[in-house]
Design a protein around this motif. Structure first.
Motif, PDB file in Angstrom:
ATOM      1  N   UNK A  52       9.435  12.707  -9.135  1.00 48.01           N
ATOM      2  CA  UNK A  52       8.408  13.152  -8.160  1.00 48.01           C
ATOM      3  C   UNK A  52       7.441  12.322  -8.463  1.00 48.01           C
ATOM      4  N   UNK A  53       7.039  11.850  -9.607  1.00 48.20           N
ATOM      5  CA  UNK A  53       5.846  10.800  -9.802  1.00 48.20           C
ATOM      6  C   UNK A  53       5.965   9.677  -9.047  1.00 48.20           C
ATOM      7  N   UNK A  54       7.208   8.937  -8.886  1.00 50.53           N
ATOM      8  CA  UNK A  54       7.492   7.907  -8.120  1.00 50.53           C
ATOM      9  C   UNK A  54       7.624   8.269  -6.846  1.00 50.53           C
ATOM     10  N   UNK A  55       7.937   9.406  -6.325  1.00 50.88           N
ATOM     11  CA  UNK A  55       7.845   9.647  -4.920  1.00 50.88           C
ATOM     12  C   UNK A  55       6.353   9.413  -4.445  1.00 50.88           C
ATOM     13  N   UNK A  56       5.483  10.286  -5.417  1.00 53.84           N
ATOM     14  CA  UNK A  56       4.127  10.375  -4.940  1.00 53.84           C
ATOM     15  C   UNK A  56       3.603   8.904  -4.882  1.00 53.84           C
ATOM     16  N   UNK A  57       4.012   7.891  -5.629  1.00 51.72           N
ATOM     17  CA  UNK A  57       3.450   6.647  -5.666  1.00 51.72           C
ATOM     18  C   UNK A  57       3.930   6.047  -4.151  1.00 51.72           C
ATOM     19  N   UNK A  58       5.438   6.030  -3.717  1.00 51.23           N
ATOM     20  CA  UNK A  58       5.741   5.659  -2.726  1.00 51.23           C
ATOM     21  C   UNK A  58       5.441   6.154  -1.522  1.00 51.23           C
ATOM     22  N   UNK A  59       5.059   7.497  -1.478  1.00 52.50           N
ATOM     23  CA  UNK A  59       4.478   8.280  -0.325  1.00 52.50           C
ATOM     24  C   UNK A  59       3.194   7.711  -0.156  1.00 52.50           C
ATOM     25  N   UNK A  60       2.309   7.619  -1.079  1.00 53.44           N
ATOM     26  CA  UNK A  60       0.889   6.962  -1.022  1.00 53.44           C
ATOM     27  C   UNK A  60       0.959   5.657  -0.464  1.00 53.44           C
ATOM     28  N   UNK A  61       1.742   4.763  -0.774  1.00 53.64           N
ATOM     29  CA  UNK A  61       1.918   3.426  -0.351  1.00 53.64           C
ATOM     30  C   UNK A  61       2.217   3.479   1.158  1.00 53.64           C
ATOM     31  N   UNK A  62       3.327   4.421   1.427  1.00 52.62           N
ATOM     32  CA  UNK A  62       3.749   4.665   3.012  1.00 52.62           C
ATOM     33  C   UNK A  62       2.531   5.018   3.671  1.00 52.62           C
ATOM     34  N   UNK A  63       1.718   5.923   3.221  1.00 55.58           N
ATOM     35  CA  UNK A  63       0.632   6.563   4.235  1.00 55.58           C
ATOM     36  C   UNK A  63      -0.362   5.276   4.560  1.00 55.58           C
ATOM     37  N   UNK A  64      -0.803   4.533   3.264  1.00 58.30           N
ATOM     38  CA  UNK A  64      -1.661   3.471   3.557  1.00 58.30           C
ATOM     39  C   UNK A  64      -1.050   2.207   4.631  1.00 58.30           C
ATOM     40  N   UNK A  65       0.164   1.990   4.561  1.00 60.67           N
ATOM     41  CA  UNK A  65       0.934   1.200   5.299  1.00 60.67           C
ATOM     42  C   UNK A  65       0.721   1.608   6.630  1.00 60.67           C
ATOM     43  N   UNK A  66       1.060   2.943   6.975  1.00 61.73           N
ATOM     44  CA  UNK A  66       0.906   3.338   8.188  1.00 61.73           C
ATOM     45  C   UNK A  66      -0.465   3.069   8.778  1.00 61.73           C
ATOM     46  N   UNK A  72       1.596   4.603  15.883  1.00 57.02           N
ATOM     47  CA  UNK A  72       2.499   5.964  16.479  1.00 57.02           C
ATOM     48  C   UNK A  72       2.636   6.891  15.489  1.00 57.02           C
ATOM     49  N   UNK A  73       2.673   8.135  15.777  1.00 55.24           N
ATOM     50  CA  UNK A  73       2.970   9.398  14.432  1.00 55.24           C
ATOM     51  C   UNK A  73       4.517   9.085  14.212  1.00 55.24           C
ATOM     52  N   UNK A  74       5.352   8.355  15.141  1.00 56.00           N
ATOM     53  CA  UNK A  74       6.625   8.400  14.712  1.00 56.00           C
ATOM     54  C   UNK A  74       6.877   7.447  13.651  1.00 56.00           C
ATOM     55  N   UNK A  75       5.926   6.469  13.673  1.00 56.53           N
ATOM     56  CA  UNK A  75       5.939   5.306  12.503  1.00 56.53           C
ATOM     57  C   UNK A  75       5.676   6.088  11.149  1.00 56.53           C
ATOM     58  N   UNK A  76       4.658   7.075  11.276  1.00 57.89           N
ATOM     59  CA  UNK A  76       4.142   7.464  10.086  1.00 57.89           C
ATOM     60  C   UNK A  76       5.664   8.594   9.561  1.00 57.89           C
TER      61      UNK A  76
END
Length: 581
Positions: A52-66, A72-76
């Motif tokens: 879950x901690x790794x998932x938090x890191x991955x999703x944070x990077x995914x958000x700033x990448x978006x 587009x919201x579909x990209x997010x």
């Protein structure tokens, strides 16, 4: 009412962070729930928590990448889906393992390290905002969130203590539960609330967030830079003084030089936008000084590989050394606005170190196995895919074999080596396998040995007539001492100790004082004398000694043993099992 407005702004920032990073919030919430369950049940589920901690890191990077590259919201949604898939894949990889090995832990930490740098660099990649500003904002946000979280935890802890003392007793788990909520859930969210959306934020907002406070500016410019300069001078003098000898053998200098390189690079980034005589001089001189210092250390580390082979720690030292040399060259010639390339390089180097077949662990495993095999072949100790013991191995090669075997055992690789005995135990089977005791550094051979039998180990008592617990320790006088007597079939038997100097024999005698069987307890101390001082525990099989003849059988199980080598004092607690035939 100014404080109320600030509090409202902070609360709004938290809610904005939750809406901005919804998947990260869910992963952090899940991590907090898992950790709370572990605290309550005292059964840690480290695999799920790390997932879950790794998932938090991955999703944070995914958000700033978006935010940086998409609209587009579909990209997010696609990026969030990718983060979920990668997180699930990580869990499927680590779940079958009986426990989290050192290899898994390091791979995970390195992956999070790379994601952290991606979180800093990606939002400003190819934008008008410099990497240095993003780094300063992240740096400040981390310490601000840590400071406020610590204050909140301290305040709540004081309230809990007062409540426990004055009102009624509360469970001791209240404190770790509080820390769990604050440091796993609140602190990361508060940190994220301080990170602006660079694609939407105005320049003055970013500049304000990246502004270096006076205190920090003075600390960096007039304290840290002079201290680093003095330390650099000492390093340079040491290298020149020992360039023909000690420097190339001083492995203890490796962590110091790695720390030095990390400090110089981070300090360079932090002062990149500060303009004063100290910072300008630092940016001009220190990248160029960094290059030869790290180059010498990398050369020293590579030379040491000829004897010891590659370990994952040495791999990372050399890899970071290569990165530091490249960074020194780039910082010497590129403008400060190009510092973001360092983050990109760190991410690439981190990926190289954890992705097979050139990762730290594949290379170190193959190197250590090859080193061990070469040493065994040197002494003709490998025959028909089995190891043949040899006590004529030189002291230098004993050290290499010992260090290599201990490393392979520590990393869990011994099971993969066909010519090692099945279920090989480095402490129990080393002597029988290789024909000599584990090598100990000069001085270590005189270290005391303290061993206890592993707890909850079953002991077979079937067929024995008597069980006696006793202590073995040097007596002041020679002679015999009765320990215990018992009857069987109308006859009386006595267990006595027969002491002569440092030798203590256990002797079983019959009614007519006839000796039935004898056991020299020195065998116990001789067996454990060369055990590694850090071993700590022994198995029931290691702890068991048996002496048998046609009249009786003695089985001694050692519960604990203490060997003071310098004082030549030994003692032990033992169980004695007696069988009359």
């Amino acid at each position: 009412m100014n404080w109320l407005k600030k509090f409202k702004d902070r609360l709004t920032g938290l809610t904005d962070a939750i809406s901005r990073f919804p998947l990260t919030t869910l992963f952090l919430l899940a991590a907090a729930v898992v950790n709370a369950y572990s605290i309550s049940t005292e059964k840690a589920d480290t695999k799920l928590l790390l997932t879950f901690i790794l998932g938090a890191f991955l999703s944070a990077v995914a958000q700033v990448s978006y935010e940086r590259f998409f609209s587009k919201y579909s990209s997010r949604l696609a990026l969030m889906g990718a983060a979920i898939i990668l997180t699930g894949g990580y869990y499927l990889i680590v779940r079958p393992a009986p426990n989290l090995s050192t290899e898994i832990e390091i791979r995970t930490v390195v992956a999070m390290f790379a994601l952290l740098w991606a979180f800093i660099w990606v939002p400003v990649a190819k934008s008008n905002t410099s990497f240095d500003k993003s780094f300063m904002i992240t740096f400040k946000s981390f310490f601000i969130s840590l400071f406020f979280s610590s204050i909140i935890y301290g305040g709540i802890s004081i309230i809990l203590v007062a409540f426990n003392e004055l009102i009624f007793k509360i469970e001791y788990t209240a404190y770790p539960h509080t820390a769990n909520l604050i440091f796993i859930l609140f602190a990361p969210l508060y940190f994220l609330s301080l990170i602006p959306d660079y694609s939407r934020a105005k320049d003055d907002t970013v500049d304000q967030a990246a502004h270096c406070p006076t205190f920090l500016r003075i600390l960096l410019s007039y304290i840290f830079i002079p201290l680093v300069a003095m330390f650099t001078l000492i390093l340079v003098l040491y290298i020149f003084k020992n360039i023909t000898g000690a420097f190339w053998d001083d492995n203890l200098l490796e962590p110091m030089l790695v720390s030095y390189a990390i400090t110089v690079i981070l300090l360079y980034i932090l002062v990149s936008e500060l303009e004063n005589k100290f910072t300008v001089l630092f940016r001009k001189v220190f990248p160029k000084v960094l290059i030869p210092i790290v180059l010498f250390q990398v050369a020293s580390s590579v030379i040491s590989l000829n004897e010891s082979g590659v370990t994952h720690t040495r791999y990372y030292v050399i890899l970071f050394g290569v990165f530091a040399i490249i960074a020194g060259v780039l910082l010497s010639f590129l403008p400060v606005r190009k510092n973001g390339i360092l983050a990109a390089l760190l991410i690439i180097f981190s990926a190289i170190s954890i992705v097979p077949p050139v990762d730290a662990f594949t290379i170190s495993r193959n190197s250590q196995v090859a080193t061990l095999e070469d040493e065994l072949l040197k002494y003709d100790m490998l025959e028909n895919n089995k190891i043949k013991p040899n006590d004529s191995v030189s002291e230098k090669d004993r050290k290499i074999i010992t260090n290599t075997v201990q490393y392979l055992d520590r990393m869990g690789y011994t099971k993969e080596i066909a010519w090692l005995p099945r279920n090989f135990d480095v402490y129990k089977d080393f002597y029988d396998t290789f024909g000599f005791h584990e090598y100990q550094e000069s001085g270590d051979e005189n270290q005391p040995v303290y061993l206890t039998m592993e707890p909850s180990m079953p002991i077979n008592i079937e067929g024995f007539d008597r069980f006696i617990q006793m202590d073995l320790y040097p007596f002041d006088n020679d002679g015999k001492q009765k320990i215990n007597d018992f009857e069987k079939a109308g006859k009386t038997y006595t267990l006595v100790t027969d002491t002569k100097g440092k030798r203590i024999d256990l002797k079983l005698v019959g009614e007519d004082s006839q000796e039935l069987i004898r056991f020299n307890t020195q065998e116990i101390f001789d067996k454990f004398y060369h055990y590694n001082a850090t071993k700590g525990t022994i198995t029931a099989e290691e702890a068991t000694f048996t002496k048998e003849n046609r009249r009786a059988k003695l089985t001694i199980v050692v519960q604990n043993v203490s060997i003071e080598k310098q004082a030549n004092q030994n003692n032990a607690g033992i169980f004695v099992f007696i069988q009359i035939k």
